[in-house]
Design an enzyme around this catalytic site. Structure first.
Site, mmCIF file in Angstrom:
data_model
loop_
_atom_site.group_PDB
_atom_site.id
_atom_site.type_symbol
_atom_site.label_atom_id
_atom_site.label_comp_id
_atom_site.label_asym_id
_atom_site.label_seq_id
_atom_site.Cartn_x
_atom_site.Cartn_y
_atom_site.Cartn_z
ATOM 1 C CB CYS A 1 0.683 9.898 15.591
ATOM 2 S SG CYS A 1 1.395 9.281 14.071
ATOM 3 C CB THR B 1 3.818 6.627 15.128
ATOM 4 O OG1 THR B 1 3.889 6.833 13.725
ATOM 5 C CG2 THR B 1 5.159 6.179 15.646
ATOM 6 C CG HIS C 1 2.366 1.153 14.622
ATOM 7 N ND1 HIS C 1 2.051 -0.048 14.033
ATOM 8 C CD2 HIS C 1 2.032 2.106 13.717
ATOM 9 C CE1 HIS C 1 1.553 0.175 12.824
ATOM 10 N NE2 HIS C 1 1.527 1.484 12.610
ATOM 11 C CG HIS D 1 5.363 11.963 16.913
ATOM 12 N ND1 HIS D 1 4.911 10.729 17.320
ATOM 13 C CD2 HIS D 1 4.808 12.188 15.705
ATOM 14 C CE1 HIS D 1 4.120 10.225 16.387
ATOM 15 N NE2 HIS D 1 4.039 11.090 15.394
ATOM 16 C CD GLU D 2 0.314 13.424 14.986
ATOM 17 O OE1 GLU D 2 -0.807 13.845 15.346
ATOM 18 O OE2 GLU D 2 0.448 12.539 14.142
ATOM 19 C CB CYS E 1 24.441 13.315 6.958
ATOM 20 S SG CYS E 1 22.673 13.494 6.683
ATOM 21 C CB CYS F 1 21.415 17.254 6.553
ATOM 22 S SG CYS F 1 20.479 16.350 7.802
ATOM 23 C CG ASP G 1 -11.829 4.120 5.115
ATOM 24 O OD1 ASP G 1 -10.785 4.721 5.455
ATOM 25 O OD2 ASP G 1 -12.295 3.160 5.788
ATOM 26 C CB SER H 1 0.631 3.213 3.601
ATOM 27 O OG SER H 1 -0.671 3.684 3.619
HETATM 28 N N1 LIG Z 1 5.809 7.659 6.102
HETATM 29 C C1 LIG Z 1 5.545 8.484 7.094
HETATM 30 O O1 LIG Z 1 6.297 9.426 7.381
HETATM 31 C C2 LIG Z 1 4.292 8.289 7.876
HETATM 32 C C3 LIG Z 1 3.937 9.208 8.880
HETATM 33 C C4 LIG Z 1 2.717 9.046 9.538
HETATM 34 C C5 LIG Z 1 1.897 7.973 9.195
HETATM 35 N N2 LIG Z 1 2.282 7.080 8.241
HETATM 36 C C6 LIG Z 1 1.398 5.980 7.792
HETATM 37 O O2 LIG Z 1 0.371 6.593 7.023
HETATM 38 C C7 LIG Z 1 -0.804 5.792 7.050
HETATM 39 C C8 LIG Z 1 -2.007 6.661 7.381
HETATM 40 O O3 LIG Z 1 -2.065 6.977 8.758
HETATM 41 P P1 LIG Z 1 -3.416 7.449 9.436
HETATM 42 O O4 LIG Z 1 -3.132 7.516 10.894
HETATM 43 O O5 LIG Z 1 -3.981 8.626 8.755
HETATM 44 O O6 LIG Z 1 -4.394 6.252 9.055
HETATM 45 P P2 LIG Z 1 -5.140 5.102 9.866
HETATM 46 O O7 LIG Z 1 -4.208 3.945 9.934
HETATM 47 O O8 LIG Z 1 -5.791 5.649 11.084
HETATM 48 O O9 LIG Z 1 -6.324 4.809 8.837
HETATM 49 C C9 LIG Z 1 -6.244 3.998 7.712
HETATM 50 C C10 LIG Z 1 -7.614 4.002 7.043
HETATM 51 O O10 LIG Z 1 -7.538 3.170 5.902
HETATM 52 C C11 LIG Z 1 -8.746 2.447 5.790
HETATM 53 N N3 LIG Z 1 -8.532 1.243 4.972
HETATM 54 C C12 LIG Z 1 -8.208 -0.016 5.366
HETATM 55 N N4 LIG Z 1 -8.123 -0.839 4.307
HETATM 56 C C13 LIG Z 1 -8.388 -0.085 3.208
HETATM 57 C C14 LIG Z 1 -8.439 -0.360 1.825
HETATM 58 N N5 LIG Z 1 -8.203 -1.592 1.328
HETATM 59 N N6 LIG Z 1 -8.744 0.669 0.977
HETATM 60 C C15 LIG Z 1 -8.987 1.914 1.447
HETATM 61 N N7 LIG Z 1 -8.954 2.220 2.759
HETATM 62 C C16 LIG Z 1 -8.656 1.241 3.626
HETATM 63 C C17 LIG Z 1 -9.153 2.157 7.226
HETATM 64 O O11 LIG Z 1 -10.545 1.893 7.331
HETATM 65 C C18 LIG Z 1 -8.744 3.469 7.940
HETATM 66 O O12 LIG Z 1 -9.809 4.398 7.980
HETATM 67 C C19 LIG Z 1 -0.516 4.676 8.067
HETATM 68 O O13 LIG Z 1 -0.130 3.507 7.353
HETATM 69 C C20 LIG Z 1 0.649 5.225 8.862
HETATM 70 O O14 LIG Z 1 1.421 4.190 9.431
HETATM 71 C C21 LIG Z 1 3.455 7.231 7.585
HETATM 72 ZN ZN LIG Z 2 2.859 11.026 13.653
HETATM 73 ZN ZN LIG Z 3 21.784 14.591 8.583
#
Ligand SMILES: NC(=O)c1ccc[n+]([C@@H]2O[C@H](COP(=O)([O-])OP(=O)(O)OC[C@H]3O[C@@H](n4cnc5c(N)ncnc54)[C@H](O)[C@@H]3O)[C@@H](O)[C@H]2O)c1
Ligand SMILES: [Zn+2]
Ligand SMILES: [Zn+2]
Length: 350
Positions: A46, A48, A51, A71-72, A104, A107, A203, A271
């Site tokens: 993932c 994450t 990161h 985690h996946e 909580c 939940c 993208d 995101s």
């Molecule tokens: N909130 C949550 O629970 C949660 C869970 C999982 C992931 N996330 C987040 O979700 C997002 C997506 O994750 P992922 O692993 O599928 O993506 P990723 O980070 O692998 O891919 C992001 C894509 O966006 C493209 N991109 C970059 N700039 C751009 C722009 N200006 N316009 C359009 N596209 C653009 C990149 O080329 C890339 O293909 C990440 O930011 C991640 O951190 C959040």
């Molecule tokens: Zn994940």
């Molecule tokens: Zn809880």
């Protein structure tokens, strides 16, 4: 069934620097009364995990050194805790990584995905870049028979995509997907499966992913050579889409969503942004009467139910999105592939 070993080699974050992962001999965990012990089948990589690999500020604050991440994941239950009545040895499961207290206010109101005392399996606790793991039985989700084990680990990001999309209208709606990482690609495919009238996929410059989006059903694919806002307006009679989903992590894409969503439309943001303060054109949100929603995880359990309905009806093309598989010994190679970005989902097999 073969006996459960006492120790295993786990892929652990051992040093507080970029990279800093190693295979470490560690005990096979034992299931606590409310847990199941699972033999890992596969674990997908993932954003994450990347990161954590890069050891950015977020990772340094959240991930204890010596954590087995991942985690996946999916696998087979090989032991159950003394209080578990919902699972038996041999059950095939996939993990919901949000570990909730179930006690909580959040939940109790049905929002366990944002539990006040929540932790993430494989981030705050040991996870599944290891041949065995334990998890609370409630987080070990059974899934439809027609989903093969090889593809079952991706229910976490598929669920993220569904949770984000369903923050706004989908059936008969125009939908824009910004960012075609694995989650954005799932969202393109699910939006079509759920009956969106037009799906616009955007993208920056990732040609592999833009081609995958076309294969997955996108009606229009845009990239850095296009005027994104003007193109989306042109494809929606000048009005903007009903439902914009942001999966890119780019602040400029977030602005694009706000300028290219119709009056009174929906902007759903999954995101995570690299900067803690991201500028947004606030007055446009106000005057355009937009619904702006942050999305976290998957609803427990309505997102899983929607996902399993789609899977049972063979409506999601998971196979196209899983572009690479590596063996557990090649974890590092898998991380490098995922970081390179020339891929959909990368899955590690055990
Ligand atoms: N909130 C949550 O629970 C949660 C869970 C999982 C992931 N996330 C987040 O979700 C997002 C997506 O994750 P992922 O692993 O599928 O993506 P990723 O980070 O692998 O891919 C992001 C894509 O966006 C493209 N991109 C970059 N700039 C751009 C722009 N200006 N316009 C359009 N596209 C653009 C990149 O080329 C890339 O293909 C990440 O930011 C991640 O951190 C959040
Ligand atoms: Zn994940
Ligand atoms: Zn809880």
């Amino acid at each position: 069934m073969t006996a459960i070993p006492k120790t295993m080699m786990a892929w652990k974050k051992v040093a507080s620097r970029p990279g800093g992962f190693d295979f470490v001999e560690t005990s096979v965990p034992q299931a606590k009364p409310d847990e199941v012990l699972v033999k890992t089948h596969s674990t997908s990589i993932c954003g994450t995990d990347l990161h954590i690999w890069k050891w950015d500020e977020w990772a340094a604050e959240n991930v204890p050194i010596n954590t087995t991440t991942g985690h996946e994941t999916c696998g087979v239950v090989i032991a159950v805790g003394s209080e578990v009545t919902t699972h038996k040895v041999g059950d095939k499961i996939a993990v919901e990584c949000h570990l909730a207290c179930w006690d909580c206010d959040r939940c109790r109101e049905g929002n366990a995905h944002i539990c006040e005392n929540g932790q993430i399996f494989g981030v705050h606790t040991n996870g599944a870049f290891a041949p065995y793991f334990t998890v609370p039985a409630i987080n070990a989700r059974h899934f439809p028979d027609n989903l093969t084990m090889d593809l079952a680990s991706v229910q976490d990001p598929l669920g993220n995509a569904i949770h984000t999309l369903t923050g706004g209208p989908v059936r008969d709606a125009t939908v824009a997907i910004h960012g075609l990482g694995p989650i954005g690609l799932f969202a393109v495919n699910v939006a079509k499966a759920m009956g969106a009238s037009k799906v616009i996929a955007i993208d920056w410059d990732n040609q592999t992913r833009m081609q995958l989006a076309t294969k997955l059903g996108a009606d229009v694919v845009l990239g850095k050579g296009d005027d994104i806002v003007a193109s989306i307006l042109a494809h929606t009679n000048g009005q903007g889409v009903d439902n914009s989903c942001e999966f890119s992590g780019s602040p400029s894409a977030l602005s694009n969503t706000i300028y290219s969503t119709r009056m009174g439309g929906y902007v759903n943001v999954l995101s995570v942004y690299g900067t803690t303060k991201t500028e947004v054109p606030m007055n446009d949100i106000v005057f355009r009467y937009l619904h702006l929603k942050g999305i976290n995880g998957r609803k427990m359990w309505s997102t899983w139910e929607t996902m399993h309905e789609l899977i049972s009806q063979d409506k999601v093309d998971i196979e196209t999105i899983v572009t690479h598989r590596v063996s557990f010994n090649d974890c590092k190679l898998g991380f490098e592939l995922a970081m390179g970005g020339d891929c959909g989902k990368v899955v590690v097999d055990f």
